[in-house]
Design an enzyme around this catalytic site. Structure first.
Site, mmCIF file in Angstrom:
data_model
loop_
_atom_site.group_PDB
_atom_site.id
_atom_site.type_symbol
_atom_site.label_atom_id
_atom_site.label_comp_id
_atom_site.label_asym_id
_atom_site.label_seq_id
_atom_site.Cartn_x
_atom_site.Cartn_y
_atom_site.Cartn_z
ATOM 1 N N ARG A 138 -40.023 -12.923 -34.805
ATOM 2 C CA ARG A 138 -39.906 -13.171 -33.363
ATOM 3 C C ARG A 138 -41.135 -12.649 -32.607
ATOM 4 N NH1 ARG A 138 -37.608 -16.924 -31.820
ATOM 5 N NH2 ARG A 138 -37.435 -16.040 -29.723
ATOM 6 N N SER A 288 -41.275 1.078 -28.448
ATOM 7 C CA SER A 288 -40.282 -0.002 -28.450
ATOM 8 C C SER A 288 -40.327 -0.770 -27.142
ATOM 9 C CB SER A 288 -38.878 0.574 -28.650
ATOM 10 O OG SER A 288 -38.483 1.301 -27.485
ATOM 11 N N CYS A 289 -39.646 -1.910 -27.106
ATOM 12 C CA CYS A 289 -39.580 -2.703 -25.879
ATOM 13 C C CYS A 289 -38.914 -1.908 -24.764
ATOM 14 C CB CYS A 289 -38.843 -4.019 -26.127
ATOM 15 S SG CYS A 289 -37.167 -3.828 -26.796
ATOM 16 N N THR A 319 -30.340 -8.925 -31.595
ATOM 17 C CA THR A 319 -31.574 -9.178 -32.339
ATOM 18 C C THR A 319 -31.253 -9.616 -33.769
ATOM 19 O OG1 THR A 319 -31.804 -6.932 -33.207
ATOM 20 C CG2 THR A 319 -32.716 -7.352 -31.012
ATOM 21 N N THR A 347 -30.242 4.232 -29.382
ATOM 22 C CA THR A 347 -31.593 3.884 -28.963
ATOM 23 C C THR A 347 -32.456 5.136 -29.021
ATOM 24 O OG1 THR A 347 -32.994 3.068 -27.174
ATOM 25 C CG2 THR A 347 -30.991 4.205 -26.517
#
Length: 481
Positions: A138, A288-289, A319, A347
């Site tokens: 992706r 990370s995003c 995801t 997270t």
């Protein structure tokens, strides 16, 4: 003439002006390596309607629409200058000119505002820097799109190769097809052909070598004419220095990881701590995003108000790491069907904040819920500030940050009353402040931050790669510090 006819005539006039801007923008980009922006949004390779929509979008952040009749004179003024590689923001030029009371002409004001990019001051055009993508999932395919888009001038970054594991049956054709079409991000903007005899994908004239390997230590990139390349590992298979060092093969100069790094690997959020990268550092992480989404607005709030403590709750799109239907998974809950459930998970974004903002003393905690949408997430940042403030003051501050600060490429701002997640697919900002959802009471502020966890994050990765490669050219007018 009726009001309707007058409105339509006005539209056609603006359409004609926008049309005339396209070849000027394209020529500046190809011949001088100048990227023309409008409030941090690139106008390179955009359509007439896109140019008009970008001008109109300014009303959401600046309070009024910016007209092409206002920006065109600045664009013409740029063509008369001896410009070097740079990024020129027409929105900033127009805004600063409006507030200048010296009575200068547009040409003289523009020459002064971009003086750092002209004549003896200008940056020399550099040779293109080779880039290799290790993995083509992706994020890898979105990075490819962005890299191909940015090679229009022939300088800057050049995607030379993709490294993947060999799959059975028309591997090359299928990978090219996934680059050509995407269910979320739409069609690739350009042409793609496949050279099966030489294992190459040719995209907008860029010959991209496809290298088949499942072991980075077996690849000699110099055999493909690749030298001093930046390799972007988007597999997440290795995350510490020892593992990522396997990529430092002949032809590779630096390694960039598109996941949080472990141990002493620097975690970089562009706009916040990218200037801390040491010139001789060979391995870095882009975090990370979610880290990229929360750190820029967190810094903006900490700089202005101080932050004593905070909590971030991430509502994240599902995801590929999750299962389509219930099946075994190494992690708790992630084995349950992603498109059918909300899934509580962990997270690491909150703990990663300390790596990007080491001076921030506040304790930040975090948790996450995966939800059944394929892209775009939202981070709810609940902060106890160092002083009391008001909702309007916070919104004014974040609006200004999104327009004029060094974080304007990371933070966007929206006032639309009915904004939803799909509106932000394709956003190139790390996060978008939702003004309507913002809550402030005394020293407590709750920010709702949208982010395209695929495309916005990929844009941040490319900015880091541009920085370490030396092709991140300065922006004019310079943002307020």
């Amino acid at each position: 003439m009726t009001a309707t006819e007058d409105s339509f005539t006005n539209w056609k006039t603006r359409e004609e002006i926008a049309e005339s801007m396209i070849p000027i923008i394209g020529k500046l980009h190809r011949e001088r390596d100048v990227t023309v922006l409008l409030h941090s949004r690139s106008l390179v390779n955009t359509s007439v309607v896109s140019i008009l929509k970008t001008h109109r979008f300014a009303r959401q952040i600046a309070g009024e629409e910016l007209s092409v009749t206002e920006t065109l004179p600045f664009l013409h003024a740029l063509t008369a200058l001896d410009l070097g590689p740079s990024q020129i923001d027409l929105g900033m030029l127009a805004a600063t000119y409006r507030s200048d009371d010296r009575g200068l002409s547009v040409a003289d004001f523009t020459a002064e505002a971009v003086a750092g990019a002209t004549g003896a001051n200008k940056t020399e055009r550099r040779e293109s820097r080779d880039v290799v993508l290790y993995g083509f999932g992706r994020i890898g395919r979105l990075l490819a799109r962005l890299l191909i888009e940015k090679t229009g001038s022939g300088n800057g970054l050049r995607l030379r190769a993709i490294v993947v594991r060999q799959a059975a049956g028309q591997d090359l054709v299928k990978r090219a097809s996934l680059l050509r079409r995407d269910s979320i991000h739409g069609q690739f903007q350009g042409t793609i052909t496949v050279d099966e005899a030489n294992s190459r994908i040719i995209a907008n004239g860029n010959e991209i070598q496809v290298i088949y390997s499942d072991d980075p230590t077996t690849v000699d990139y110099t055999a493909y004419g690749i030298k001093d390349a930046i390799l972007i590992d988007n597999t997440g298979r290795w995350r510490d220095r020892e593992g990522l060092s396997k990529h430092l093969r002949p032809g590779i100069g630096k390694v960039v990881l598109t996941a949080p790094g472990k141990g002493d690997v620097p975690n970089i959020v562009h706009g916040v701590n990218h200037d801390t990268i040491k010139p001789d550092e060979q391995i870095i992480s882009c975090a990370s995003c979610t880290t990229n989404a929360i750190v820029p607005p967190l810094k903006a709030m900490a700089d202005e108000y101080g932050v004593l403590r905070g909590h971030v709750e991430t509502v994240h799109s599902f995801t590929n790491d999750q299962n389509l239907l219930d099946n075994y998974h190494n992690s708790d809950r992630r084995g349950r069907s992603a498109p059918l459930n909300m899934v509580i998970t962990e997270t690491g974004a909150a703990s990663a904040v300390t790596k990007a903002l080491p001076d921030l003393q506040a304790k930040i905690t975090g948790s996450s819920i995966r939800v059944p949408v394929p892209d775009v997430s939202i981070a709810i940042l609940n902060l106890q500030l160092g002083r009391a403030t008001s909702r309007q003051e916070v919104l004014d501050h974040l609006r200004d940050v999104s327009l004029t600060s060094p974080l304007r490429r990371q933070i966007d701002f929206i006032t639309a009353p009915d904004a939803v997640s799909s509106d932000f697919i394709g956003s190139r900002h790390a996060s978008i402040v939702d003004a309507g959802a913002t809550k402030v009471e005394g020293d407590n502020a709750i920010l709702y931050l949208w982010y395209d966890n695929e495309f916005g994050y990929s844009s941040q990765v490319i900015r880091v790669v541009q920085h370490v490669s030396g092709v991140e050219y300065p922006t004019y007018p310079a943002p307020a510090v």
